[in-house]
Design a protein around this motif. Sequence first.
Motif, PDB file in Angstrom:
ATOM      1  N   ASN A   1       4.606  17.107   4.795  1.00  0.00           N
ATOM      2  CA  ASN A   1       5.106  17.751   6.006  1.00  0.00           C
ATOM      3  C   ASN A   1       5.074  16.748   7.161  1.00  0.00           C
ATOM      4  OD1 ASN A   1       5.498  19.286   8.355  1.00  0.00           O
ATOM      5  ND2 ASN A   1       4.614  21.107   7.390  1.00  0.00           N
ATOM      6  N   PHE A   2       6.210  16.131   7.426  1.00  0.00           N
ATOM      7  CA  PHE A   2       6.288  15.098   8.464  1.00  0.00           C
ATOM      8  C   PHE A   2       5.940  15.652   9.841  1.00  0.00           C
ATOM      9  CE2 PHE A   2       8.627  12.490  11.548  1.00  0.00           C
ATOM     10  CZ  PHE A   2       8.094  11.252  11.246  1.00  0.00           C
ATOM     11  N   ALA A   3       6.360  16.880  10.152  1.00  0.00           N
ATOM     12  CA  ALA A   3       6.106  17.478  11.467  1.00  0.00           C
ATOM     13  C   ALA A   3       4.611  17.667  11.730  1.00  0.00           C
ATOM     14  CB  ALA A   3       6.835  18.812  11.591  1.00  0.00           C
ATOM     15  N   LYS A   4       3.834  17.974  10.699  1.00  0.00           N
ATOM     16  CA  LYS A   4       2.391  18.160  10.867  1.00  0.00           C
ATOM     17  C   LYS A   4       1.621  16.847  10.816  1.00  0.00           C
ATOM     18  CE  LYS A   4       0.254  21.448   8.692  1.00  0.00           C
ATOM     19  NZ  LYS A   4      -0.196  22.353   7.606  1.00  0.00           N
ATOM     20  N   LEU A   5       2.229  15.810  10.247  1.00  0.00           N
ATOM     21  CA  LEU A   5       1.508  14.559  10.053  1.00  0.00           C
ATOM     22  C   LEU A   5       1.166  13.865  11.368  1.00  0.00           C
ATOM     23  CD1 LEU A   5       0.309  12.553   8.088  1.00  0.00           C
ATOM     24  CD2 LEU A   5       2.540  11.418   7.990  1.00  0.00           C
ATOM     25  N   ALA A   6       2.120  13.760  12.287  1.00  0.00           N
ATOM     26  CA  ALA A   6       1.871  13.050  13.550  1.00  0.00           C
ATOM     27  C   ALA A   6       0.702  13.640  14.343  1.00  0.00           C
ATOM     28  CB  ALA A   6       3.134  13.015  14.395  1.00  0.00           C
ATOM     29  N   PRO A   7       0.643  14.966  14.546  1.00  0.00           N
ATOM     30  CA  PRO A   7      -0.517  15.506  15.264  1.00  0.00           C
ATOM     31  C   PRO A   7      -1.840  15.263  14.539  1.00  0.00           C
ATOM     32  CG  PRO A   7       1.220  17.153  15.141  1.00  0.00           C
ATOM     33  CD  PRO A   7       1.634  15.997  14.269  1.00  0.00           C
ATOM     34  N   GLN A   8      -1.821  15.334  13.208  1.00  0.00           N
ATOM     35  CA  GLN A   8      -3.055  15.099  12.462  1.00  0.00           C
ATOM     36  C   GLN A   8      -3.496  13.642  12.573  1.00  0.00           C
ATOM     37  OE1 GLN A   8      -2.087  16.948   8.570  1.00  0.00           O
ATOM     38  NE2 GLN A   8      -4.016  18.047   8.879  1.00  0.00           N
ATOM     39  N   LEU A   9      -2.544  12.705  12.520  1.00  0.00           N
ATOM     40  CA  LEU A   9      -2.908  11.291  12.623  1.00  0.00           C
ATOM     41  C   LEU A   9      -3.350  10.910  14.033  1.00  0.00           C
ATOM     42  CD1 LEU A   9      -0.230   9.515  10.412  1.00  0.00           C
ATOM     43  CD2 LEU A   9      -2.631   9.953   9.881  1.00  0.00           C
TER      44      LEU A   9
ATOM     45  N   HIS B   1      -8.018  19.570   4.237  1.00  0.00           N
ATOM     46  CA  HIS B   1      -8.838  19.856   5.425  1.00  0.00           C
ATOM     47  C   HIS B   1      -8.452  18.906   6.558  1.00  0.00           C
ATOM     48  CE1 HIS B   1     -12.355  20.317   7.991  1.00  0.00           C
ATOM     49  NE2 HIS B   1     -12.532  21.474   7.377  1.00  0.00           N
ATOM     50  N   PRO B   2      -8.285  19.415   7.781  1.00  0.00           N
ATOM     51  CA  PRO B   2      -7.843  18.578   8.906  1.00  0.00           C
ATOM     52  C   PRO B   2      -8.724  17.354   9.182  1.00  0.00           C
ATOM     53  CG  PRO B   2      -7.908  20.897   9.540  1.00  0.00           C
ATOM     54  CD  PRO B   2      -8.481  20.804   8.161  1.00  0.00           C
ATOM     55  N   ASP B   3      -9.983  17.413   8.808  1.00  0.00           N
ATOM     56  CA  ASP B   3     -10.865  16.268   9.042  1.00  0.00           C
ATOM     57  C   ASP B   3     -10.571  15.104   8.107  1.00  0.00           C
ATOM     58  OD1 ASP B   3     -12.119  17.624  11.060  1.00  0.00           O
ATOM     59  OD2 ASP B   3     -13.874  18.191   9.877  1.00  0.00           O
ATOM     60  N   LEU B   4      -9.772  15.335   7.060  1.00  0.00           N
ATOM     61  CA  LEU B   4      -9.492  14.277   6.092  1.00  0.00           C
ATOM     62  C   LEU B   4      -8.275  13.436   6.459  1.00  0.00           C
ATOM     63  CD1 LEU B   4     -10.223  16.167   2.762  1.00  0.00           C
ATOM     64  CD2 LEU B   4     -11.699  14.568   3.987  1.00  0.00           C
ATOM     65  N   VAL B   5      -7.319  14.007   7.155  1.00  0.00           N
ATOM     66  CA  VAL B   5      -6.132  13.261   7.588  1.00  0.00           C
ATOM     67  C   VAL B   5      -6.200  13.187   9.113  1.00  0.00           C
ATOM     68  CG1 VAL B   5      -3.614  13.163   7.636  1.00  0.00           C
ATOM     69  CG2 VAL B   5      -4.776  14.017   5.609  1.00  0.00           C
ATOM     70  N   ASN B   6      -6.610  12.033   9.622  1.00  0.00           N
ATOM     71  CA  ASN B   6      -6.825  11.863  11.057  1.00  0.00           C
ATOM     72  C   ASN B   6      -6.561  10.401  11.427  1.00  0.00           C
ATOM     73  OD1 ASN B   6      -9.217  10.382  10.323  1.00  0.00           O
ATOM     74  ND2 ASN B   6     -10.149  12.355   9.909  1.00  0.00           N
ATOM     75  N   SER B   7      -6.870  10.035  12.648  1.00  0.00           N
ATOM     76  CA  SER B   7      -6.573   8.670  13.114  1.00  0.00           C
ATOM     77  C   SER B   7      -7.311   7.607  12.304  1.00  0.00           C
ATOM     78  CB  SER B   7      -6.906   8.526  14.599  1.00  0.00           C
ATOM     79  OG  SER B   7      -8.276   8.789  14.833  1.00  0.00           O
ATOM     80  N   ARG B   8      -8.534   7.869  11.929  1.00  0.00           N
ATOM     81  CA  ARG B   8      -9.298   6.885  11.149  1.00  0.00           C
ATOM     82  C   ARG B   8      -8.682   6.698   9.760  1.00  0.00           C
ATOM     83  NH1 ARG B   8     -15.202   8.153  11.184  1.00  0.00           N
ATOM     84  NH2 ARG B   8     -15.005   7.354  13.275  1.00  0.00           N
TER      85      ARG B   8
ATOM     86  N   VAL C   1       0.852  -1.186   0.000  1.00  0.00           N
ATOM     87  CA  VAL C   1       0.000   0.000   0.000  1.00  0.00           C
ATOM     88  C   VAL C   1       0.888   1.237   0.000  1.00  0.00           C
ATOM     89  CG1 VAL C   1      -1.661   1.327   1.359  1.00  0.00           C
ATOM     90  CG2 VAL C   1      -1.885  -1.153   1.220  1.00  0.00           C
ATOM     91  N   LEU C   2       0.547   2.203  -0.850  1.00  0.00           N
ATOM     92  CA  LEU C   2       1.195   3.511  -0.868  1.00  0.00           C
ATOM     93  C   LEU C   2       0.165   4.524  -0.387  1.00  0.00           C
ATOM     94  CD1 LEU C   2       2.885   3.336  -4.382  1.00  0.00           C
ATOM     95  CD2 LEU C   2       3.893   2.760  -2.172  1.00  0.00           C
ATOM     96  N   VAL C   3       0.515   5.299   0.630  1.00  0.00           N
ATOM     97  CA  VAL C   3      -0.421   6.263   1.210  1.00  0.00           C
ATOM     98  C   VAL C   3       0.104   7.670   0.963  1.00  0.00           C
ATOM     99  CG1 VAL C   3      -1.546   7.051   3.327  1.00  0.00           C
ATOM    100  CG2 VAL C   3      -1.033   4.620   3.021  1.00  0.00           C
ATOM    101  N   ASN C   4      -0.720   8.522   0.368  1.00  0.00           N
ATOM    102  CA  ASN C   4      -0.391   9.930   0.189  1.00  0.00           C
ATOM    103  C   ASN C   4      -1.102  10.707   1.287  1.00  0.00           C
ATOM    104  OD1 ASN C   4       0.395  12.439  -0.812  1.00  0.00           O
ATOM    105  ND2 ASN C   4      -1.396  12.567  -2.134  1.00  0.00           N
ATOM    106  N   ALA C   5      -0.356  11.146   2.301  1.00  0.00           N
ATOM    107  CA  ALA C   5      -0.931  11.879   3.428  1.00  0.00           C
ATOM    108  C   ALA C   5      -0.572  13.353   3.281  1.00  0.00           C
ATOM    109  CB  ALA C   5      -0.419  11.312   4.738  1.00  0.00           C
TER     110      ALA C   5
END
Length: 84
Positions: free
Chosen positions: A49-57, A23-30, A14-18
């Motif tokens: 942006n790796f730094a922003k990805l962790a908080p969003q996930l 919109h913040p509701d699109l990249v989240n834990s789910r 699987v390749l994931v484009n994060a």
Amino acid sequence: MTSHSSQGLTAERVLVNADTGVHPDLVNSRFGYVSVSRASHDATVFTDNFAKLAPQLSADISKTSALRSPQRHLLAKDCLGISR
């Protein structure tokens, strides 16, 4: 294929484009769980942006069930003639 349309499917890789700019509701834990859990062998995540990805996930987007709604509970009491 989007992560939502892949629910219930499995792929070897699987390749994931994060994209953290959406919109913040699109990249989240789910999104993170559904995207990565489709892989049976390997998952690779690409991000802008790796730094922003962790908080969003780590953002939880749990929804309240209509059955748990306090307003619904009050309406049910009123319909049954139960005093408050």
